[in-house]
Write an enzyme that holds these catalytic residues in place. Sequence first.
Site, PDB file in Angstrom:
ATOM      1  N   ASP A  66      47.152  10.984  56.252  1.00  0.00           N
ATOM      2  CA  ASP A  66      48.223  10.728  57.280  1.00  0.00           C
ATOM      3  C   ASP A  66      49.067  12.083  57.533  1.00  0.00           C
ATOM      4  O   ASP A  66      49.630  12.289  56.595  1.00  0.00           O
ATOM      5  CB  ASP A  66      49.329   9.702  56.662  1.00  0.00           C
ATOM      6  CG  ASP A  66      48.805   8.359  56.633  1.00  0.00           C
ATOM      7  OD1 ASP A  66      48.734   7.590  57.660  1.00  0.00           O
ATOM      8  OD2 ASP A  66      48.589   7.740  55.473  1.00  0.00           O
ATOM      9  N   ARG A  74      50.967  14.809  54.898  1.00  0.00           N
ATOM     10  CA  ARG A  74      50.653  15.139  53.345  1.00  0.00           C
ATOM     11  C   ARG A  74      50.148  16.554  52.986  1.00  0.00           C
ATOM     12  O   ARG A  74      50.580  16.911  51.916  1.00  0.00           O
ATOM     13  CB  ARG A  74      49.314  14.343  53.117  1.00  0.00           C
ATOM     14  CG  ARG A  74      49.324  12.832  53.506  1.00  0.00           C
ATOM     15  CD  ARG A  74      50.500  11.934  52.889  1.00  0.00           C
ATOM     16  NE  ARG A  74      50.504  10.786  53.506  1.00  0.00           N
ATOM     17  CZ  ARG A  74      51.444   9.884  53.194  1.00  0.00           C
ATOM     18  NH1 ARG A  74      52.753  10.375  52.722  1.00  0.00           N
ATOM     19  NH2 ARG A  74      51.434   8.471  53.836  1.00  0.00           N
ATOM     20  N   HIS A 186      56.446  -1.068  53.339  1.00  0.00           N
ATOM     21  CA  HIS A 186      56.013  -0.301  51.904  1.00  0.00           C
ATOM     22  C   HIS A 186      56.855  -1.310  50.826  1.00  0.00           C
ATOM     23  O   HIS A 186      56.433  -1.098  49.577  1.00  0.00           O
ATOM     24  CB  HIS A 186      56.450   1.140  51.974  1.00  0.00           C
ATOM     25  CG  HIS A 186      55.695   1.873  52.757  1.00  0.00           C
ATOM     26  ND1 HIS A 186      56.063   2.161  53.933  1.00  0.00           N
ATOM     27  CD2 HIS A 186      54.443   2.671  52.316  1.00  0.00           C
ATOM     28  CE1 HIS A 186      55.446   2.892  54.689  1.00  0.00           C
ATOM     29  NE2 HIS A 186      54.156   3.413  53.898  1.00  0.00           N
ATOM     30  N   ASP A 256      46.359  -1.871  57.020  1.00  0.00           N
ATOM     31  CA  ASP A 256      47.379  -1.088  56.438  1.00  0.00           C
ATOM     32  C   ASP A 256      47.036  -1.097  54.857  1.00  0.00           C
ATOM     33  O   ASP A 256      46.191  -2.020  54.535  1.00  0.00           O
ATOM     34  CB  ASP A 256      48.921  -1.401  56.957  1.00  0.00           C
ATOM     35  CG  ASP A 256      49.688  -0.046  56.780  1.00  0.00           C
ATOM     36  OD1 ASP A 256      49.442   0.925  55.939  1.00  0.00           O
ATOM     37  OD2 ASP A 256      50.642  -0.202  57.218  1.00  0.00           O
TER      38      ASP A 256
END
Length: 341
Positions: A66, A74, A186, A256
């Site tokens: 990502d 990242r 998340h 995802d």
Amino acid sequence: MNGSKAWISGCIGQRLNADERAFFADERPWGFILFGRNIGEPQQVRDLVAELKDVRGGDDVPILIDQEGGRVQRLRPPFAPRFPPAAEIGRVFATDEGAGRRAAWLQGRLLADDLLSGYGINVNCLPCLDLPAPGSHSVIGDRAYADSPDVVATLGRAAASGLAAGGVLPVMKHIPGHGRTEVDSHLELPYVRASRAELESHDFLPFAELADLPAGMTAHIRYETLDPDRPATISPIVISQIIRGALRFDGLLMSDDMSMKALQGDMDMLARAAIDAGCDLALHCNGDMTEMRAIASGVPELKGESLRRAERAHAVIRDGAREPAGEGMREEFASLLALTA
């Protein structure tokens, strides 16, 4: 690369351990994804990417990351230059549409150069095509190019084209739209209560416009007017009627991250549910070996339509440019961003 199973895996550290090497050789994920925990110093990242490719037997093994810019990047300095969030590209577009399109393309092309030439990373989970809504959670926020479907589609396509021109596979996300959520997937399962008509006239539009892209990622969101019982990732209704049907997306569809808190249940059952619902690949990111074993046991061999889609996506990696982007592009990109200074 030997025949793959229908999943993508993370790994736990900065080098593969013996158990991971043996496990990945046996369970043959289609690709791998890197996170901050995997990044120590530049040569170590290159070595880890080489290890992951070696264990699956090919230089073109998909290695995902990502690397959007802004909050979601990242690889940061000194690994790679810092890039702005998508919203800043949107502000350039609002000032000068041609400059905004060029800035989006250049950001994609320069990100591809940093990833592929620098580290051998060949898949980027970009563009983010989600549309933020008033009162929504900040998990999307400035990751969105704008709140206009047309602008998001225009800039998302430019960014995806820039990535592909640099030999990096773009993955659009989060199908069919994450922008209305009031919580972070998340941490818990978000619900969207908007009508199908509202979603089709707004949230779905960028994904429909870019339905010809080769790869996309689902949203872990329960759309109550579409399927009140299951989040999109494991909903045959959302995937068949909306993603494959109304949006006409025929690209490689990955979930995802299956280890996000939005999904609850045994990993093997979740992986099986995602594949049965119509995902081509189950994505698992946290590197936990017990969970990875469960995911691998829940997915089939990659075959049929899923294999066809995977091969089409893989062609972007095989056929893209390998020449460095050059400093002239970086200077041009900086000059375009200066338009909003």
